[in-house]
Structure formats: structure tokens, C-alpha cells
Design a protein around this motif. Structure first.
Motif, PDB file in Angstrom:
ATOM      1  N   ASP A 248      -2.148  -6.082 -20.360  1.00 28.24           N
ATOM      2  CA  ASP A 248      -1.437  -7.347 -20.268  1.00 28.24           C
ATOM      3  C   ASP A 248      -1.979  -8.116 -19.065  1.00 28.24           C
ATOM      4  OD1 ASP A 248      -0.076  -6.388 -17.916  1.00 28.24           O
ATOM      5  OD2 ASP A 248       1.378  -5.379 -19.212  1.00 28.24           O
ATOM      6  N   ASP A 249      -1.382  -9.230 -18.730  1.00 24.61           N
ATOM      7  CA  ASP A 249      -1.939 -10.088 -17.688  1.00 24.61           C
ATOM      8  C   ASP A 249      -1.817  -9.504 -16.286  1.00 24.61           C
ATOM      9  OD1 ASP A 249      -2.693 -11.928 -19.558  1.00 24.61           O
ATOM     10  OD2 ASP A 249      -0.924 -13.215 -19.312  1.00 24.61           O
ATOM     11  N   SER A 250      -0.959  -8.514 -16.096  1.00 27.79           N
ATOM     12  CA  SER A 250      -0.805  -7.918 -14.769  1.00 27.79           C
ATOM     13  C   SER A 250      -1.486  -6.558 -14.655  1.00 27.79           C
ATOM     14  CB  SER A 250       0.677  -7.760 -14.420  1.00 27.79           C
ATOM     15  OG  SER A 250       1.316  -6.866 -15.325  1.00 27.79           O
ATOM     16  N   ARG A 251      -1.774  -5.924 -15.785  1.00 27.59           N
ATOM     17  CA  ARG A 251      -2.366  -4.589 -15.765  1.00 27.59           C
ATOM     18  C   ARG A 251      -3.343  -4.440 -16.928  1.00 27.59           C
ATOM     19  NH1 ARG A 251       0.073   1.062 -17.829  1.00 27.59           N
ATOM     20  NH2 ARG A 251       0.019  -0.198 -19.714  1.00 27.59           N
ATOM     21  N   ASN A 252      -4.570  -4.041 -16.594  1.00 31.05           N
ATOM     22  CA  ASN A 252      -5.556  -3.727 -17.624  1.00 31.05           C
ATOM     23  C   ASN A 252      -5.665  -2.223 -17.795  1.00 31.05           C
ATOM     24  OD1 ASN A 252      -8.153  -6.317 -17.439  1.00 31.05           O
ATOM     25  ND2 ASN A 252      -6.015  -6.425 -18.043  1.00 31.05           N
ATOM     26  N   ILE A 253      -6.008  -1.809 -19.004  1.00 30.18           N
ATOM     27  CA  ILE A 253      -6.226  -0.406 -19.315  1.00 30.18           C
ATOM     28  C   ILE A 253      -7.734  -0.135 -19.390  1.00 30.18           C
ATOM     29  CG2 ILE A 253      -6.005   1.355 -21.125  1.00 30.18           C
ATOM     30  CD1 ILE A 253      -3.472   0.945 -19.534  1.00 30.18           C
ATOM     31  N   ARG A 280     -11.030  -6.287 -16.163  1.00 33.48           N
ATOM     32  CA  ARG A 280     -10.762  -5.379 -15.051  1.00 33.48           C
ATOM     33  C   ARG A 280     -10.692  -3.930 -15.510  1.00 33.48           C
ATOM     34  NH1 ARG A 280     -11.522  -6.834  -9.879  1.00 33.48           N
ATOM     35  NH2 ARG A 280     -10.234  -8.704 -10.087  1.00 33.48           N
ATOM     36  N   GLY A 281     -10.431  -3.693 -16.810  1.00 34.33           N
ATOM     37  CA  GLY A 281     -10.356  -2.319 -17.293  1.00 34.33           C
ATOM     38  C   GLY A 281     -11.658  -1.574 -17.127  1.00 34.33           C
ATOM     39  N   ALA A 285     -12.157   1.417 -14.376  1.00 35.19           N
ATOM     40  CA  ALA A 285     -12.536   2.751 -14.849  1.00 35.19           C
ATOM     41  C   ALA A 285     -13.812   3.220 -14.182  1.00 35.19           C
ATOM     42  CB  ALA A 285     -12.695   2.742 -16.367  1.00 35.19           C
ATOM     43  N   SER A 286     -14.786   2.334 -14.022  1.00 35.71           N
ATOM     44  CA  SER A 286     -16.052   2.697 -13.382  1.00 35.71           C
ATOM     45  C   SER A 286     -15.845   3.038 -11.916  1.00 35.71           C
ATOM     46  CB  SER A 286     -17.054   1.543 -13.519  1.00 35.71           C
ATOM     47  OG  SER A 286     -17.275   1.220 -14.870  1.00 35.71           O
ATOM     48  N   TRP A 287     -15.011   2.240 -11.243  1.00 35.81           N
ATOM     49  CA  TRP A 287     -14.707   2.541  -9.835  1.00 35.81           C
ATOM     50  C   TRP A 287     -14.027   3.904  -9.726  1.00 35.81           C
ATOM     51  CZ3 TRP A 287     -10.236   3.528  -7.128  1.00 35.81           C
ATOM     52  CH2 TRP A 287     -10.338   3.487  -5.732  1.00 35.81           C
ATOM     53  N   TYR A 288     -13.073   4.171 -10.625  1.00 33.21           N
ATOM     54  CA  TYR A 288     -12.364   5.451 -10.569  1.00 33.21           C
ATOM     55  C   TYR A 288     -13.332   6.606 -10.817  1.00 33.21           C
ATOM     56  CZ  TYR A 288      -8.565   8.787 -10.998  1.00 33.21           C
ATOM     57  OH  TYR A 288      -7.724   9.853 -10.782  1.00 33.21           O
ATOM     58  N   LEU A 289     -14.233   6.456 -11.776  1.00 34.81           N
ATOM     59  CA  LEU A 289     -15.224   7.506 -12.041  1.00 34.81           C
ATOM     60  C   LEU A 289     -16.073   7.775 -10.809  1.00 34.81           C
ATOM     61  CD1 LEU A 289     -16.835   9.388 -13.980  1.00 34.81           C
ATOM     62  CD2 LEU A 289     -18.232   7.391 -14.547  1.00 34.81           C
ATOM     63  N   ARG A 312      -4.545  -2.773 -11.746  1.00 33.88           N
ATOM     64  CA  ARG A 312      -3.949  -4.100 -11.587  1.00 33.88           C
ATOM     65  C   ARG A 312      -5.052  -5.148 -11.678  1.00 33.88           C
ATOM     66  NH1 ARG A 312       0.971  -3.800  -8.945  1.00 33.88           N
ATOM     67  NH2 ARG A 312       1.153  -6.012  -9.484  1.00 33.88           N
ATOM     68  N   THR A 313      -4.732  -6.310 -12.186  1.00 39.24           N
ATOM     69  CA  THR A 313      -5.768  -7.293 -12.487  1.00 39.24           C
ATOM     70  C   THR A 313      -6.316  -8.016 -11.266  1.00 39.24           C
ATOM     71  OG1 THR A 313      -4.005  -8.884 -13.003  1.00 39.24           O
ATOM     72  CG2 THR A 313      -4.993  -7.707 -14.849  1.00 39.24           C
ATOM     73  N   PHE A 314      -5.820  -7.697 -10.070  1.00 37.25           N
ATOM     74  CA  PHE A 314      -6.348  -8.373  -8.890  1.00 37.25           C
ATOM     75  C   PHE A 314      -7.364  -7.542  -8.122  1.00 37.25           C
ATOM     76  CE2 PHE A 314      -2.387  -6.302  -7.533  1.00 37.25           C
ATOM     77  CZ  PHE A 314      -2.823  -5.556  -6.443  1.00 37.25           C
ATOM     78  N   SER A 315      -7.565  -6.253  -8.477  1.00 36.20           N
ATOM     79  CA  SER A 315      -8.495  -5.435  -7.698  1.00 36.20           C
ATOM     80  C   SER A 315      -8.904  -4.191  -8.464  1.00 36.20           C
ATOM     81  CB  SER A 315      -7.870  -5.026  -6.355  1.00 36.20           C
ATOM     82  OG  SER A 315      -8.705  -4.108  -5.673  1.00 36.20           O
ATOM     83  N   ASP A 316     -10.208  -3.914  -8.502  1.00 41.13           N
ATOM     84  CA  ASP A 316     -10.695  -2.669  -9.100  1.00 41.13           C
ATOM     85  C   ASP A 316     -10.129  -1.453  -8.382  1.00 41.13           C
ATOM     86  OD1 ASP A 316     -12.290  -4.307 -10.670  1.00 41.13           O
ATOM     87  OD2 ASP A 316     -14.066  -4.066  -9.407  1.00 41.13           O
ATOM     88  N   GLN A 317      -9.913  -1.570  -7.093  1.00 38.90           N
ATOM     89  CA  GLN A 317      -9.528  -0.425  -6.279  1.00 38.90           C
ATOM     90  C   GLN A 317      -8.065  -0.030  -6.438  1.00 38.90           C
ATOM     91  OE1 GLN A 317     -10.940  -0.715  -2.239  1.00 38.90           O
ATOM     92  NE2 GLN A 317     -12.888  -1.591  -2.871  1.00 38.90           N
TER      93      GLN A 317
END
Length: 327
Positions: A248-253, A280-281, A285-289, A312-317
Motif C-alpha cells: 500500500d502507499d505506506s508499506r511495500n512488500i 521500494r519493495g 529486499a535487496s538492502w535486507y539481503l 516503509r515507503t520512505f526508506s530502504d533501511q
């Protein structure tokens, strides 16, 4: 440097006691009543950060911390960050059995292919531009340049910025292991000659994803279309265990999947997928990996897996592990 817990809280911007307690209570509320302990006091919190404590926290605290940091054991969380494998680990080499087990021996010894999807302008778009008299070098422009000069560029194929950024996160992780060779190829090239281990970026945009889904009898995940009236996100994710995930607009999967395409013929070959529902998904995911591959390996061991990442859609981290399905 403090504990691994301090390092992880720094990445999530939870280094103040009030911010930590808010997240702690949210995770505690997801557990059964017996596990809902009071958040640690301010003094206790800073002792956890510094490692200046005797023994480990009580069991109720441990259960909440396990909910906050899936894949991290309590012993690792309270070990010192400068004496453990961390997200800021120094350069390593292939003697590290952890990275070999995670990526597969073939990728470590032969090299990693990083796969990004490429796109061309649709035929109809090209025809309309030509009919309007717009030269190919004027299709793309540089907005708000400080220079009063012509900017001309040919773009025969295009890459999505978020796919490239995700690829760079993973490339940075691989470069810490200086014996692992890396090459970058388009999904078109890899699908035509896929006899290799690879890490691909992008979900339905990448032909490597479709190659996996159409060549596997029981894939670990599937891409399902959303109803036309469901908003800007056209797809959702369905796992083999029946779980569904939507952005959704606040959270990407995002997802991280590790697949063994031919265990009989190539037992040491893995295909990886870093993808997402929304821009951002994929990057989350790439940052988490790149940052938490050890935690994934600790839980998945030698099995195939798909990890669902919430970002969250404002930061990969802000990426965190929401669910892990192993085969």
C-alpha cells in the motif's frame, strides 16, 4: 561499538529509549499475554546497547526481542558488534563457509550474475513520437538543469532506478568477498542462456521470475493480479503456504527467494530473486539481503526459502523480515 542489538537499532532509527519502547510494545502485543512484559527501563535499555550487563535478559524479554528481530538469537544480539558477523562486517573471502553455504558453492567459485530487467519503448510510443516529429535524442530530458545547454541522449533500452539501486546493495555485499567474480546481464540474455547461478532484481518486470514460475511444478511463490478497482498496485503475492501479501502507499512488500533449480544435476547452484510489489519493495529486499544474509542462512540452512520483507515507503533501511517460508 556496543552490542549487535545497538547496531540493529541504529539501522532502524530506534536508538532513543522512547522510540525503542514504542516498537517493543507493538511487538509484545503480537504475542500471547504471558509474553507481554514491561518494556525495559531507560537504564536497562542503555545497558543492553552497551553490553554492560550481567547475563542475558529474562525469558519474557527474549520472546519480544525474537519478535522484533527474526532470525537473530539472543546470544548474538547481546554479543559485541566488533566481535561478531555484523551488517558492517569487514572484507571477507571465500574461506568463509557462511557465504559459501548461503550463495552456493557454484556462485562463489564460478561467479555471480546479477540480472536486471531491460525495457524498450513500446512500438506504439515510437510511432507516436515519430509522427510528432520528436527526435529519438529528445525523448528523455534533464529536468531543472542549472546549465543553459542542450542535453541529448540515446536510450535504446532503459533500466529502472530501483532495480539498479537494489543491484548495487547486493554488489556491495559481494565485493566484501573479493574472490567472488561479478557480472551484470539483462534478463533477456540470462533467459536465453540460463545455465548459471544468478541473483535477479524485479518481480513481474524480470523474465527470470517468469522462467522460474513457469518451469517449476510447485513454486514457493506466485504473482496474482489485483482487481482493477484495487488502486495503483496491480499485483499481490501468494506464498505456497497460502499467505497473501499486498503493498500500500505506506508499506511495500518485498521478497527474497533462494531456489535450487536442478538439485540432481546442479546441487550447488542457487537462483536468487530480490523483488517487490512497488518500487521500494525491490530495494528494501535487496538492502535486507545485503545486510542480513547471515540471519537468513541461520534459519534456512541448506533449504530453499522465500522471505517476505516489509519496508516503509520512505526508506530502504526500514526493511524488516515479516515471514520466512522454507521448502
Amino acid at each position: 561499538m556496543g552490542t549487535v542489538l545497538k547496531m540493529l537499532l541504529h539501522e532502524r532509527h530506534l536508538t532513543s529509549h522512547p522510540d525503542f519502547c514504542a516498537e517493543y510494545r507493538k511487538c509484545a502485543a503480537q504475542l500471547d499475554t504471558a509474553a507481554r512484559s514491561e518494556a525495559p527501563s531507560k537504564a536497562q535499555f542503555y545497558n543492553w546497547m552497551s553490553g554492560d550487563m550481567k547475563g542475558l535478559p529474562q525469558n519474557t524479554h527474549r520472546r519480544v526481542l525474537a519478535q522484533m528481530f527474526p532470525g537473530w538469537s539472543v546470544n548474538t544480539l547481546f554479543s559485541m558488534a566488533d566481535s561478531t558477523a555484523s551488517t558492517d562486517a569487514p572484507a571477507e573471502n571465500t574461506a568463509d563457509g557462511g557465504i559459501t553455504a548461503f550463495l552456493g558453492m557454484e556462485m562463489v567459485e564460478v561467479g555471480a550474475t546479477l540480472v536486471v530487467p531491460t525495457f524498450e519503448l513500446a512500438t506504439r510510443s515510437v510511432e507516436v513520437l515519430e509522427a510528432a516529429g520528436i527526435p529519438r535524442q529528445h525523448i528523455f530530458s534533464k529536468q531543472a538543469s542549472v546549465f543553459n545547454a542542450a542535453h541529448r541522449i540515446d536510450v535504446p533500452t532503459a533500466l529502472a532506478e530501483n532495480d539498479v539501486r537494489g543491484m548495487l546493495y547486493v554488489m556491495s555485499m559481494l565485493q566484501r568477498h573479493d574472490a567472488i567474480a561479478v557480472e551484470i546481464q539483462s534478463d533477456r540474455e540470462v533467459v536465453l542462456a540460463c545455465d548459471r547461478p544468478y541473483i535477479s532484481f524485479g518481480l513481474s518486470s524480470n523474465d527470470c521470475t517468469h522462467m522460474y514460475l513457469q518451469s517449476t511444478d510447485k513454486p514457493l511463490f506466485a504473482i496474482q493480479d489485483n482487481p482493477p478497482s484495487s488502486g495503483p498496485y496491480l499485483e499481490h503475492l501468494e506464498l505456497a503456504d497460502g499467505h497473501h501479501y499486498r503493498s500500500d502507499d505506506s508499506r511495500n512488500i518485498g521478497i527474497i527467494a533462494r531456489i535450487r533449480p536442478d538439485p540432481g544435476l546442479h546441487p550447488h547452484r542457487f537462483w536468487f530473486f530480490c523483488a517487490g510489489l512497488g518500487a521500494r519493495g525491490t530495494t528494501g529486499a535487496s538492502w535486507y539481503l545485503a545486510k542480513h544474509w547471515r540471519a537468513l542462512q541461520e534459519r534456512a540452512t541448506d533449504r530453499e526459502f522465500v522471505a517476505v520483507i516489509s519496508v516503509r515507503t520512505f526508506s530502504d533501511q526500514t526493511a524488516t523480515l515479516e515471514h520466512l517460508l522454507t521448502n
